[in-house]
Design an enzyme around this catalytic site. Structure first.
Site, mmCIF file in Angstrom:
data_model
loop_
_atom_site.group_PDB
_atom_site.id
_atom_site.type_symbol
_atom_site.label_atom_id
_atom_site.label_comp_id
_atom_site.label_asym_id
_atom_site.label_seq_id
_atom_site.Cartn_x
_atom_site.Cartn_y
_atom_site.Cartn_z
ATOM 1 N N ARG A 163 0.872 -1.169 0.000
ATOM 2 C CA ARG A 163 0.000 0.000 0.000
ATOM 3 C C ARG A 163 0.908 1.216 0.000
ATOM 4 O O ARG A 163 1.992 1.185 0.626
ATOM 5 C CB ARG A 163 -0.889 0.034 1.262
ATOM 6 C CG ARG A 163 -2.053 -0.929 1.265
ATOM 7 C CD ARG A 163 -3.150 -0.525 0.259
ATOM 8 N NE ARG A 163 -4.276 -1.451 0.251
ATOM 9 C CZ ARG A 163 -4.378 -2.546 -0.500
ATOM 10 N NH1 ARG A 163 -3.394 -2.883 -1.311
ATOM 11 N NH2 ARG A 163 -5.450 -3.305 -0.445
ATOM 12 N N GLU A 197 -4.429 7.585 -4.276
ATOM 13 C CA GLU A 197 -4.711 6.980 -5.580
ATOM 14 C C GLU A 197 -6.064 7.488 -6.063
ATOM 15 O O GLU A 197 -6.996 7.533 -5.254
ATOM 16 C CB GLU A 197 -4.719 5.458 -5.466
ATOM 17 C CG GLU A 197 -3.349 4.915 -5.087
ATOM 18 C CD GLU A 197 -3.313 3.382 -4.953
ATOM 19 O OE1 GLU A 197 -4.354 2.731 -5.171
ATOM 20 O OE2 GLU A 197 -2.250 2.857 -4.624
ATOM 21 N N HIS A 219 -1.799 0.499 -9.497
ATOM 22 C CA HIS A 219 -2.359 -0.503 -8.589
ATOM 23 C C HIS A 219 -2.988 -1.672 -9.355
ATOM 24 O O HIS A 219 -4.196 -1.915 -9.254
ATOM 25 C CB HIS A 219 -3.381 0.161 -7.645
ATOM 26 C CG HIS A 219 -3.581 -0.622 -6.373
ATOM 27 N ND1 HIS A 219 -3.876 -0.027 -5.169
ATOM 28 C CD2 HIS A 219 -3.526 -1.950 -6.120
ATOM 29 C CE1 HIS A 219 -3.999 -0.964 -4.236
ATOM 30 N NE2 HIS A 219 -3.786 -2.139 -4.799
HETATM 31 P P1 NAP Z 1 -0.203 -11.795 4.461
HETATM 32 O O1 NAP Z 1 -0.131 -13.215 4.031
HETATM 33 O O2 NAP Z 1 -0.995 -11.424 5.648
HETATM 34 O O3 NAP Z 1 1.310 -11.280 4.615
HETATM 35 C C1 NAP Z 1 1.660 -10.115 5.245
HETATM 36 C C2 NAP Z 1 3.040 -10.293 5.861
HETATM 37 O O4 NAP Z 1 3.452 -9.034 6.406
HETATM 38 C C3 NAP Z 1 3.075 -11.302 6.986
HETATM 39 O O5 NAP Z 1 4.106 -12.207 6.738
HETATM 40 C C4 NAP Z 1 3.354 -10.480 8.240
HETATM 41 O O6 NAP Z 1 4.202 -11.205 9.131
HETATM 42 C C5 NAP Z 1 4.071 -9.243 7.659
HETATM 43 N N1 NAP Z 1 3.892 -8.067 8.517
HETATM 44 C C6 NAP Z 1 2.757 -7.580 9.078
HETATM 45 N N2 NAP Z 1 3.012 -6.503 9.832
HETATM 46 C C7 NAP Z 1 4.353 -6.301 9.737
HETATM 47 C C8 NAP Z 1 5.232 -5.348 10.307
HETATM 48 N N3 NAP Z 1 4.774 -4.397 11.143
HETATM 49 N N4 NAP Z 1 6.532 -5.426 9.998
HETATM 50 C C9 NAP Z 1 6.995 -6.397 9.191
HETATM 51 N N5 NAP Z 1 6.219 -7.330 8.617
HETATM 52 C C10 NAP Z 1 4.908 -7.284 8.892
HETATM 53 O O7 NAP Z 1 -0.776 -10.891 3.277
HETATM 54 P P2 NAP Z 1 -0.652 -11.091 1.689
HETATM 55 O O8 NAP Z 1 -1.809 -11.848 1.176
HETATM 56 O O9 NAP Z 1 0.721 -11.554 1.360
HETATM 57 O O10 NAP Z 1 -0.835 -9.545 1.243
HETATM 58 C C11 NAP Z 1 0.043 -8.566 1.707
HETATM 59 C C12 NAP Z 1 -0.411 -7.173 1.325
HETATM 60 O O11 NAP Z 1 -0.178 -6.936 -0.053
HETATM 61 C C13 NAP Z 1 -1.902 -6.892 1.502
HETATM 62 O O12 NAP Z 1 -2.214 -6.530 2.815
HETATM 63 C C14 NAP Z 1 -2.145 -5.752 0.530
HETATM 64 O O13 NAP Z 1 -2.019 -4.518 1.175
HETATM 65 C C15 NAP Z 1 -1.040 -5.901 -0.497
HETATM 66 N N6 NAP Z 1 -1.555 -6.291 -1.826
HETATM 67 C C16 NAP Z 1 -1.375 -5.439 -2.872
HETATM 68 C C17 NAP Z 1 -1.793 -5.794 -4.127
HETATM 69 C C18 NAP Z 1 -1.576 -4.886 -5.287
HETATM 70 O O14 NAP Z 1 -2.414 -4.846 -6.171
HETATM 71 N N7 NAP Z 1 -0.492 -4.168 -5.359
HETATM 72 C C19 NAP Z 1 -2.445 -7.018 -4.332
HETATM 73 C C20 NAP Z 1 -2.627 -7.855 -3.239
HETATM 74 C C21 NAP Z 1 -2.166 -7.479 -1.996
HETATM 75 P P3 NAP Z 1 4.192 -10.916 10.734
HETATM 76 O O15 NAP Z 1 2.759 -10.907 11.133
HETATM 77 O O16 NAP Z 1 5.004 -12.007 11.289
HETATM 78 O O17 NAP Z 1 4.846 -9.595 10.907
HETATM 79 C C1 GLV Z 2 -5.077 -5.259 -3.604
HETATM 80 O O1 GLV Z 2 -4.357 -4.311 -3.473
HETATM 81 C C2 GLV Z 2 -5.475 -6.116 -2.558
HETATM 82 O O2 GLV Z 2 -5.202 -5.825 -1.380
HETATM 83 O O3 GLV Z 2 -6.115 -7.119 -2.875
#
Ligand code: NAP
Ligand code: GLV
Ligand code: GLV
Length: 321
Positions: free
Chosen positions: A239, A268, A287
């Protein structure tokens, strides 16, 4: 039996939505492109039992407290920083999101963005289209290697691990930082744990994939960019607000880092005079992390399935944790 009233905040394809009309009384915002206004969303939130929201909708405390009929919000994104989940919980409003179905697709884009940034792909394409290609020369549009370099993944979650898998295939050395260690990720991707500062200091590519929380807000600030190597790149697919964009801009123009690939921004859509847009070493995308037709359809269906499960009293498929 009357069907529960559900409002979808963007026009989704009929072929996806129609089958759900058997279970849900669906109304959709008529535009596929433009977001619903806050006023209209407020009205629908008050009269509906369910909402299917996009990441563009700010579902805050004020909206939730006024929505007495609402019992579920199905957010069509894995990130849910746009929804006040705490208040929803106190009001007994369920919130779901779309994990897993977009993991591989978002990892593809994240790694592609890393590659495009390192190898100056967008700049090179523009170079030809601008009719600048008059000669071939040894260092024309020369970029930076990816193989053999170190990638530092901040947020080794579902998408972070899928990026690590790709990095391994490219012969990269993998570091990661999370609040908690993940021994199974270390095992399966050959990744090594580092603290945040250590990761910044050692990585050639720093990739942010954390959720946006109070803790990660502006995590990439002046100090963080100063800790990075001068020839390293910063890639953000999480984000926008995990980054202090002014500090990033300063780091780029002062050559504290080599470049950046950004799929997300604090505001955005980004305004056309945003300073980062003027930097040739920054690749900007609107995005589109999960934007493939297959994945977007799956995200729509998962959101609708969550609504149906909720109103049938079945366990939610993907509630926010
Ligand atoms: P996820 O499986 O929940 O992974 C998030 C990771 O971040 C976890 O390993 C968590 O580990 C770590 N984390 C959380 N808080 C943290 C902190 N303060 N410091 C360091 N690490 C931290 O989520 P995901 O499915 O991979 O998605 C991640 C993010 O990507 C989403 O929340 C979204 O914002 C973004 N996203 C963007 C797009 C796009 O279009 N660009 C698409 C999909 C997702 P710990 O809890 O151990 O810290
Ligand atoms: C996209 O940014 C998502 O969080 O799915
Ligand atoms: C480049 O195209 C080469 O042949 O080295």
């Amino acid at each position: 039996m009357t069907k529960p009233k559900v409002f979808i905040t963007r026009r989704l394809p009929d072929e996806v939505v129609d089958p759900y009309k058997e279970h849900l009384d669906i109304e959709m915002w008529p535009s596929e492109v433009e977001p619903v206004s806050r006023q209209v969303l407020m009205e629908h939130a008050q009269s509906s039992q369910g909402l299917l929201t996009m990441l563009t909708e700010n579902v805050d405390e004020q909206m939730l407290r006024k929505s007495n009929n609402l019992s579920i919000i199905a957010n069509m994104a894995v990130g849910y920083d746009n929804v006040d989940v705490k208040t929803a919980e106190t009001l007994d409003i369920a919130v779901t999101h779309t994990p897993d179905v977009l993991t591989e697709t978002t990892a593809d884009l994240t790694f592609g963005l890393l590659m495009a940034t390192a190898r100056r792909v967008v700049e090179a394409s523009q170079y030809i289209k601008d009719n600048k290609w008059e000669h071939w020369s040894p260092l024309m549009l020369a970029g930076t290697d990816i193989h053999g370099k170190t990638i530092g993944i901040v947020g080794m979650g579902r998408i972070g691990e899928a990026v690590a898998k790709r990095a391994k295939g490219f012969g990269m050395n993998i570091l990661y930082y999370n609040r908690s260690r993940k021994p199974e990720a270390e095992e399966s991707h050959g990744a090594s744990y580092a603290d945040f500062k250590g990761l910044l200091e050692q990585s050639d590519y720093v990739v942010c994939l954390t959720p946006l929380t109070d803790e990660t807000h502006h995590m990439f600030n002046k100090e963080a960019f100063h800790s990075m190597k001068k020839d390293a790149f910063f890639i953000n697919a999480s984000r926008g607000a995990t980054v202090d964009e002014e500090a990033l801009y300063e780091a780029i123009i002062n050559k504290d880092i080599a470049g950046a690939g950004l799929d997300v921004f604090e505001q955005e859509p980004i305004s056309s005079d945003h300073p980062l847009l003027s930097c040739p070493e920054v690749v900007c995308l609107p995005h589109i992390g999960s934007a493939t037709k297959e994945t977007r359809y799956n995200m729509m269906k998962l959101s609708l399935d969550n609504l149906v499960h909720h109103f049938q009293g079945k366990p939610l498929l993907t509630p926010v944790p």
